[in-house]
Enzyme design. Structure first.
Site, PDB file in Angstrom:
ATOM      1  N   ASN A   7       0.913  -1.103   0.084  1.00  0.00           N
ATOM      2  CA  ASN A   7      -0.145   0.033  -0.143  1.00  0.00           C
ATOM      3  C   ASN A   7       0.813   1.242  -0.079  1.00  0.00           C
ATOM      4  O   ASN A   7       1.428   1.526   1.063  1.00  0.00           O
ATOM      5  CB  ASN A   7      -0.710  -0.072   1.106  1.00  0.00           C
ATOM      6  CG  ASN A   7      -1.794   1.303   1.538  1.00  0.00           C
ATOM      7  OD1 ASN A   7      -1.900   2.003   0.480  1.00  0.00           O
ATOM      8  ND2 ASN A   7      -2.744   1.144   2.164  1.00  0.00           N
ATOM      9  N   ARG A  99      -2.512  -2.078  -3.416  1.00  0.00           N
ATOM     10  CA  ARG A  99      -3.914  -1.352  -3.239  1.00  0.00           C
ATOM     11  C   ARG A  99      -3.787  -0.017  -4.309  1.00  0.00           C
ATOM     12  O   ARG A  99      -2.746   0.473  -4.427  1.00  0.00           O
ATOM     13  CB  ARG A  99      -3.791  -0.821  -1.825  1.00  0.00           C
ATOM     14  CG  ARG A  99      -4.907   0.156  -1.611  1.00  0.00           C
ATOM     15  CD  ARG A  99      -4.823   0.665  -0.291  1.00  0.00           C
ATOM     16  NE  ARG A  99      -6.103   1.792  -0.217  1.00  0.00           N
ATOM     17  CZ  ARG A  99      -6.238   2.804   0.308  1.00  0.00           C
ATOM     18  NH1 ARG A  99      -5.150   3.209   0.954  1.00  0.00           N
ATOM     19  NH2 ARG A  99      -7.246   3.678   0.531  1.00  0.00           N
ATOM     20  N   HIS A 189     -12.887   3.520  -0.263  1.00  0.00           N
ATOM     21  CA  HIS A 189     -12.772   2.409   0.847  1.00  0.00           C
ATOM     22  C   HIS A 189     -13.592   1.068   0.370  1.00  0.00           C
ATOM     23  O   HIS A 189     -14.139   0.491   1.114  1.00  0.00           O
ATOM     24  CB  HIS A 189     -13.800   2.857   2.104  1.00  0.00           C
ATOM     25  CG  HIS A 189     -13.030   3.863   2.777  1.00  0.00           C
ATOM     26  ND1 HIS A 189     -13.704   4.905   3.568  1.00  0.00           N
ATOM     27  CD2 HIS A 189     -11.780   4.287   3.182  1.00  0.00           C
ATOM     28  CE1 HIS A 189     -12.917   5.652   4.370  1.00  0.00           C
ATOM     29  NE2 HIS A 189     -11.586   5.070   3.966  1.00  0.00           N
ATOM     30  N   ASN A 220      -9.685   7.523  10.050  1.00  0.00           N
ATOM     31  CA  ASN A 220      -9.430   9.003   9.874  1.00  0.00           C
ATOM     32  C   ASN A 220     -10.340   9.463   8.609  1.00  0.00           C
ATOM     33  O   ASN A 220     -10.631  10.480   8.732  1.00  0.00           O
ATOM     34  CB  ASN A 220      -7.857   9.045   9.402  1.00  0.00           C
ATOM     35  CG  ASN A 220      -6.924   8.971  10.539  1.00  0.00           C
ATOM     36  OD1 ASN A 220      -7.489   9.701  11.619  1.00  0.00           O
ATOM     37  ND2 ASN A 220      -6.046   8.179  10.160  1.00  0.00           N
ATOM     38  N   ARG A 250     -11.305  16.250   7.053  1.00  0.00           N
ATOM     39  CA  ARG A 250     -12.048  16.313   5.836  1.00  0.00           C
ATOM     40  C   ARG A 250     -13.590  16.846   6.422  1.00  0.00           C
ATOM     41  O   ARG A 250     -14.045  16.512   7.118  1.00  0.00           O
ATOM     42  CB  ARG A 250     -12.067  15.318   4.947  1.00  0.00           C
ATOM     43  CG  ARG A 250     -10.893  14.761   4.075  1.00  0.00           C
ATOM     44  CD  ARG A 250     -11.308  13.748   3.192  1.00  0.00           C
ATOM     45  NE  ARG A 250      -9.848  13.209   2.587  1.00  0.00           N
ATOM     46  CZ  ARG A 250      -9.696  11.858   2.814  1.00  0.00           C
ATOM     47  NH1 ARG A 250     -10.720  11.147   3.266  1.00  0.00           N
ATOM     48  NH2 ARG A 250      -8.750  11.313   2.184  1.00  0.00           N
ATOM     49  N   GLY A 341     -10.926   2.261  12.388  1.00  0.00           N
ATOM     50  CA  GLY A 341     -10.340   2.796  14.024  1.00  0.00           C
ATOM     51  C   GLY A 341     -11.380   3.109  14.942  1.00  0.00           C
ATOM     52  O   GLY A 341     -11.488   2.504  16.037  1.00  0.00           O
ATOM     53  N   GLU A 344     -14.380   0.342  15.176  1.00  0.00           N
ATOM     54  CA  GLU A 344     -14.280  -0.991  15.843  1.00  0.00           C
ATOM     55  C   GLU A 344     -13.864  -0.653  17.253  1.00  0.00           C
ATOM     56  O   GLU A 344     -14.133  -1.511  17.960  1.00  0.00           O
ATOM     57  CB  GLU A 344     -12.796  -1.645  15.204  1.00  0.00           C
ATOM     58  CG  GLU A 344     -13.166  -2.091  13.585  1.00  0.00           C
ATOM     59  CD  GLU A 344     -11.908  -2.258  13.099  1.00  0.00           C
ATOM     60  OE1 GLU A 344     -10.807  -2.638  13.687  1.00  0.00           O
ATOM     61  OE2 GLU A 344     -11.775  -2.519  11.767  1.00  0.00           O
ATOM     62  N   ASN A 345     -13.128   0.433  17.860  1.00  0.00           N
ATOM     63  CA  ASN A 345     -12.711   0.741  19.060  1.00  0.00           C
ATOM     64  C   ASN A 345     -13.508   1.693  19.911  1.00  0.00           C
ATOM     65  O   ASN A 345     -13.115   1.715  20.983  1.00  0.00           O
ATOM     66  CB  ASN A 345     -11.268   1.262  18.813  1.00  0.00           C
ATOM     67  CG  ASN A 345     -10.369   0.220  18.349  1.00  0.00           C
ATOM     68  OD1 ASN A 345     -10.181  -1.011  18.615  1.00  0.00           O
ATOM     69  ND2 ASN A 345      -9.788   0.819  17.116  1.00  0.00           N
ATOM     70  N   GLU A 395      -8.225  -5.088   4.991  1.00  0.00           N
ATOM     71  CA  GLU A 395      -8.262  -4.745   3.476  1.00  0.00           C
ATOM     72  C   GLU A 395      -7.043  -5.770   3.018  1.00  0.00           C
ATOM     73  O   GLU A 395      -7.193  -6.182   1.678  1.00  0.00           O
ATOM     74  CB  GLU A 395      -7.880  -3.399   3.294  1.00  0.00           C
ATOM     75  CG  GLU A 395      -9.183  -2.665   3.422  1.00  0.00           C
ATOM     76  CD  GLU A 395      -9.010  -1.132   4.082  1.00  0.00           C
ATOM     77  OE1 GLU A 395      -9.105  -0.349   2.896  1.00  0.00           O
ATOM     78  OE2 GLU A 395      -8.644  -0.636   4.938  1.00  0.00           O
TER      79      GLU A 395
HETATM   80  P1  ADP Z   1      -7.207   5.249   8.726  1.00  0.00           P
HETATM   81  O1  ADP Z   1      -8.416   5.522   8.142  1.00  0.00           O
HETATM   82  O2  ADP Z   1      -5.975   6.236   8.711  1.00  0.00           O
HETATM   83  O3  ADP Z   1      -6.870   3.712   8.301  1.00  0.00           O
HETATM   84  P2  ADP Z   1      -8.030   4.068  11.166  1.00  0.00           P
HETATM   85  O4  ADP Z   1      -8.923   3.341  10.610  1.00  0.00           O
HETATM   86  O5  ADP Z   1      -6.689   3.524  12.085  1.00  0.00           O
HETATM   87  O6  ADP Z   1      -7.387   5.040  10.189  1.00  0.00           O
HETATM   88  O7  ADP Z   1      -8.645   5.140  12.302  1.00  0.00           O
HETATM   89  C1  ADP Z   1      -8.061   6.258  13.190  1.00  0.00           C
HETATM   90  C2  ADP Z   1      -9.032   6.734  13.744  1.00  0.00           C
HETATM   91  O8  ADP Z   1      -9.542   5.754  14.952  1.00  0.00           O
HETATM   92  C3  ADP Z   1      -8.384   8.008  14.882  1.00  0.00           C
HETATM   93  O9  ADP Z   1      -9.557   9.158  14.774  1.00  0.00           O
HETATM   94  C4  ADP Z   1      -8.168   7.194  16.114  1.00  0.00           C
HETATM   95  O10 ADP Z   1      -8.435   8.306  17.093  1.00  0.00           O
HETATM   96  C5  ADP Z   1      -9.582   6.374  16.170  1.00  0.00           C
HETATM   97  N1  ADP Z   1      -9.477   5.532  17.378  1.00  0.00           N
HETATM   98  C6  ADP Z   1      -8.724   4.589  17.404  1.00  0.00           C
HETATM   99  N2  ADP Z   1      -8.857   3.875  18.552  1.00  0.00           N
HETATM  100  C7  ADP Z   1     -10.052   4.716  19.180  1.00  0.00           C
HETATM  101  C8  ADP Z   1     -10.559   4.450  20.263  1.00  0.00           C
HETATM  102  N3  ADP Z   1     -10.116   3.518  21.306  1.00  0.00           N
HETATM  103  N4  ADP Z   1     -11.406   5.343  20.570  1.00  0.00           N
HETATM  104  C9  ADP Z   1     -11.933   6.312  19.838  1.00  0.00           C
HETATM  105  N5  ADP Z   1     -11.255   6.332  18.848  1.00  0.00           N
HETATM  106  C10 ADP Z   1     -10.272   5.528  18.252  1.00  0.00           C
END
Ligand code: ADP
Length: 414
Positions: A7, A99, A189, A220, A250, A341, A344-345, A395
């Protein structure tokens, strides 16, 4: 088959080596042998590599371009120090999956890369001037380093959305502009939306035709996708990834008349405005603090910062609006799937997005929601008409599997 997944971004190169084949796919037992990231390509680059079961390898080195970065990766892969199981020489890399951000209208599926495909990706540079050139550099460098004997496969971010109907992809501007310049919505995406939709289907043992879901990739960059009978029928990113949901930096949707007004009031050029909308807006622009959701949530909790709170509320409201819009457009959906991110989290963001969706038949199990952090599972109550899931995206796995299938002549599932 060992597939190197690459990537290549404008200043970074990410990779994974995935062992995959028919038997592994059938058992869902693909193996991640190694992964890594090179940041700040073009100056003193930061290198972070790790092989299965080994300590993380970190280094710094001046790497002037993507070729130098991929060369560094290739040398590490075959080194004893790396110790990647089953990879001792370049000959142990059987295919390279890339990618590629933009496949335009031409690439509706993953493709074996030959000179014609490279020319096709070049034709899409106009549509993705920041991304496709970096992807092309990676393709050219990998071809040189691994030789023509190692097949290279392009997996496009736009391809999954090729099934969108005209009613979703056309803008309300003069039709000739679509004909003349291909100005339309493409969506991005796609690999992530396709992956989670596939996971959803296999998890529940459903045929593709039964997959009517709304997937939410919140990272992000953020996008929503309406998936009907397993196909993308609408998605929130458009001609570029700027459209749609509010994102880290954005703006997402806005009235295009703002552009001229801004140029007038702030004396900004169009490219300055474009850069501001992509890099200084969204969560960052609204909060004035950060585009990182985790930090913003901390700020909101610790200092009750009003604008941090506002940015998060606008983020969630926008996601809800798209869910409602797609729900109506699709004539209902079976499930919402959260990934990326944030998706999931962050149980907190999922909770806020879902608040008020009872009208669509969603009933959230708060305890289950709180327990899902980076893990797959449902967080709707068993009685909920509309289900809600967290499905971590992967991905790279999809790229590796597509590469294997293209090389082996196996038809690609959608
Ligand atoms: P990208 O789109 O660059 O692949 P990711 O999918 O890793 O990025 O997502 C990054 C985002 O996920 C950031 O805004 C980060 O703060 C958020 N994030 C990651 N873990 C957590 C969490 N535990 N709580 C809230 N936001 C989270």
């Amino acid at each position: 088959m060992n597939v190197l997944v690459l990537n290549c971004g404008s200043s970074s190169v990410k990779f994974q080596i995935v062992a995959t084949d028919k038997a592994r796919i059938a058992k869902d037992a693909d193996r991640l042998l190694a992964k890594g990231l090179i940041e700040r390509v073009g100056s003193l680059a930061l290198i972070t590599f790790s092989a299965e079961g080994r300590a993380v390898y970190k280094d710094e080195a001046p790497l002037k371009d993507a070729r130098a970065a991929i060369d560094r990766i290739a040398r590490w892969i075959v080194s004893e120090e790396a110790g990647i199981p089953g990879v001792r020489s370049m000959a142990d890399i059987h295919a390279v999956g890339h990618r590629v951000v933009h496949g335009g209208e031409r690439f509706k599926t993953s493709m074996a890369i030959d000179d014609k495909v490279i020319a096709g990706i070049e034709d899409c540079v106009e549509l993705a001037p920041l991304h496709n050139p970096a992807n092309l550099k990676g393709i050219r460098a990998a071809r040189e380093l691994f030789g023509r004997g190692v097949p290279q496969i392009a997996v496009f971010d736009t391809a999954f959305h090729a099934t969108m109907p005209e009613t979703s992809y056309l803008y309300g501007i003069p039709y000739q502009l679509y004909r003349r310049h291909k100005i339309r919505r493409y969506g991005f995406h796609g690999t992530s939306h396709r992956y989670v939709s596939y996971r959803y289907r296999t998890m529940l043992g459903l045929p593709k035709e039964k997959v009517d879901i709304i997937t939410l990739h919140l990272g992000n960059g953020c996008s929503a996708c309406a998936i009907k009978k397993g196909d993308s029928v609408n998605t929130s990113m458009g001609f570029t990834p700027l459209e749609g949901l509010l994102m880290g930096t954005r703006s997402g949707d806005l009235d295009p008349s703002i552009l001229e007004y801004l140029a007038l009031k702030e004396g900004m050029s169009l490219s300055e405005i474009d850069s501001m909308l992509n890099k200084q807006s969204g969560l960052l622009g609204l909060s004035g603090l950060t585009g990182d959701m985790r930090d913003l949530l901390e700020e909101e909790a610790e200092s009750q910062d009003r604008r941090a709170h506002l940015a998060i509320e606008i983020f969630c409201a926008r996601v809800r609006r798209y869910i409602g819009g797609y729900f109506a457009e699709m004539g209902g959906a079976e499930a919402l799937v959260f990934t990326g991110g944030i998706g999931e989290n962050s149980p907190e963001i999922r909770r806020r997005i879902c608040a008020g969706l009872e009208c669509l038949g969603l009933s959230v199990d708060s305890r289950k929601n709180d327990s899902l952090k980076g893990t797959l599972g449902a967080f709707s109550k068993p009685s909920s008409k509309l289900k809600a899931y967290v499905i971590p995206t992967d991905e790279e796995l999809l790229i590796a599997r597509d590469a294997y299938r293209v090389v082996s002549g196996i038809p690609l599932p959608r």
